[in-house]
Enzyme design. Structure first.
Site, mmCIF file in Angstrom:
data_model
loop_
_atom_site.group_PDB
_atom_site.id
_atom_site.type_symbol
_atom_site.label_atom_id
_atom_site.label_comp_id
_atom_site.label_asym_id
_atom_site.label_seq_id
_atom_site.Cartn_x
_atom_site.Cartn_y
_atom_site.Cartn_z
ATOM 1 N N HIS A 233 71.512 37.715 1.311
ATOM 2 C CA HIS A 233 72.203 37.030 0.222
ATOM 3 C C HIS A 233 73.452 36.319 0.756
ATOM 4 O O HIS A 233 73.670 35.128 0.495
ATOM 5 C CB HIS A 233 72.587 38.065 -0.849
ATOM 6 C CG HIS A 233 73.361 37.513 -2.002
ATOM 7 N ND1 HIS A 233 72.831 37.387 -3.264
ATOM 8 C CD2 HIS A 233 74.632 37.047 -2.099
ATOM 9 C CE1 HIS A 233 73.736 36.877 -4.072
ATOM 10 N NE2 HIS A 233 74.842 36.663 -3.391
ATOM 11 N N GLU A 234 74.273 37.060 1.517
ATOM 12 C CA GLU A 234 75.496 36.478 2.049
ATOM 13 C C GLU A 234 75.191 35.423 3.118
ATOM 14 O O GLU A 234 75.897 34.416 3.231
ATOM 15 C CB GLU A 234 76.386 37.578 2.623
ATOM 16 C CG GLU A 234 76.744 38.701 1.648
ATOM 17 C CD GLU A 234 77.549 38.230 0.447
ATOM 18 O OE1 GLU A 234 77.904 37.035 0.385
ATOM 19 O OE2 GLU A 234 77.820 39.054 -0.441
ATOM 20 N N HIS B 276 74.470 32.106 1.475
ATOM 21 C CA HIS B 276 75.703 31.393 1.124
ATOM 22 C C HIS B 276 76.270 30.683 2.344
ATOM 23 O O HIS B 276 76.627 29.501 2.292
ATOM 24 C CB HIS B 276 76.752 32.382 0.597
ATOM 25 C CG HIS B 276 76.517 32.883 -0.793
ATOM 26 N ND1 HIS B 276 76.324 32.038 -1.863
ATOM 27 C CD2 HIS B 276 76.479 34.142 -1.297
ATOM 28 C CE1 HIS B 276 76.171 32.754 -2.971
ATOM 29 N NE2 HIS B 276 76.254 34.036 -2.643
#
Length: 268
Positions: free
Chosen positions: A54-55, A58
């Site tokens: 997820h990170e 980004h």
């Protein structure tokens, strides 16, 4: 060489992935209390892996949008220890998982927004994280909606069902237009400067507010009704997700039905 090192997958992430894979193999062949412990390790490992991805999503989107600093910060290595808010990004979501069996999202990596031009790029950076959870959920539920569960042990089905529930809850919660969450990050670039400044003081409390709201029975029922609907559309029944959560929380008394189906000692 420095650039390559800043983008090389971290041994920490590889170790977490290896433990998760080993736990998944154990879930496949275990029974009794050993199954419950293996489910705990597998689900927790899969959840941490998804948080890292997820990170990373980004950061990777930010890199291609103009913020080259994410590489120097180590965000592209998938190492959870490199996150600016390691507590919010990893430890807090894992704590929520252990305490309540829910996939609450964590904090985002630090993006130098002044390096990025264009509102659409800003929105895409925020959207990349929840979209990763959506993709993770699709992968976890693929055996269900493809009808490929013949010969799959019940305990492994339950574990996958619970992992899918965590991904769906994380995606839905992150999509909320609440300050501090990715959903608001998608919307924020399109707001006026005055509106952004008015909302900015509330950003640190957005996640806490969501957690408090979920404690309300009415809100909780509506939200998890939506989650169950999404999982049902992906072929995952309430039995799989519920019993997966029951097996995960091995320190509590087991539901007799789930214990019987998965061959777990109900006296644990």
């Amino acid at each position: 060489m420095a650039v390559e090192a800043s983008r090389r997958v971290s041994p920490v992430f590889l170790a977490i992935a290896a433990v998760t894979a080993a736990a998944g193999w154990a879930v496949w062949g275990a029974s009794g209390i050993g199954l419950a412990v293996a489910v705990f390790l597998f689900v927790t490992g899969a959840w941490v892996v998804s948080l890292c991805l997820h990170e990373y999503a980004h950061a990777r989107t930010a890199l291609h949008s103009g913020d080259l600093s994410v590489a120097a910060k180590g965000y592209l290595t998938l190492n959870p220890l490199k996150y600016t808010h390691a507590v919010l990004s990893v430890l807090l979501p894992v704590l929520f998982l252990v305490m309540g069996g829910i996939g609450l999202p964590g904090g985002a990596v630090f993006i130098e927004r002044h390096r990025i031009r264009g509102r659409l790029r800003h929105s895409l950076i925020s959207a990349a994280g929840p979209l990763t959870n959506v993709l993770f959920a699709l992968v976890c539920t693929a055996p269900f909606w493809l009808g490929a569960l013949d010969g799959v042990p019940v305990g492994f089905r339950f574990a996958l069902g619970f992992v899918a529930l965590l991904q769906v809850t994380a995606a839905l919660l992150n999509a909320l237009p609440v300050p501090g969450l990715d959903g608001y990050g998608v919307l924020e670039p399109w707001l006026s400067e005055r509106a952004r400044r008015a909302v900015e003081p509330f950003a640190p409390y957005g996640l806490i507010a969501v957690f408090v709201l979920l404690l309300a029975p009415e809100v909780n029922q509506v939200f998890f009704g939506l989650v169950d609907g999404v999982l049902g559309a992906l072929g995952v029944g309430e039995v799989e997700s519920y019993c997966g959560r029951d097996l995960y929380r091995f320190w509590q008394a087991a539901d007799p039905t789930c214990a019987y189906l998965a061959d777990v000692d109900v006296t644990r």
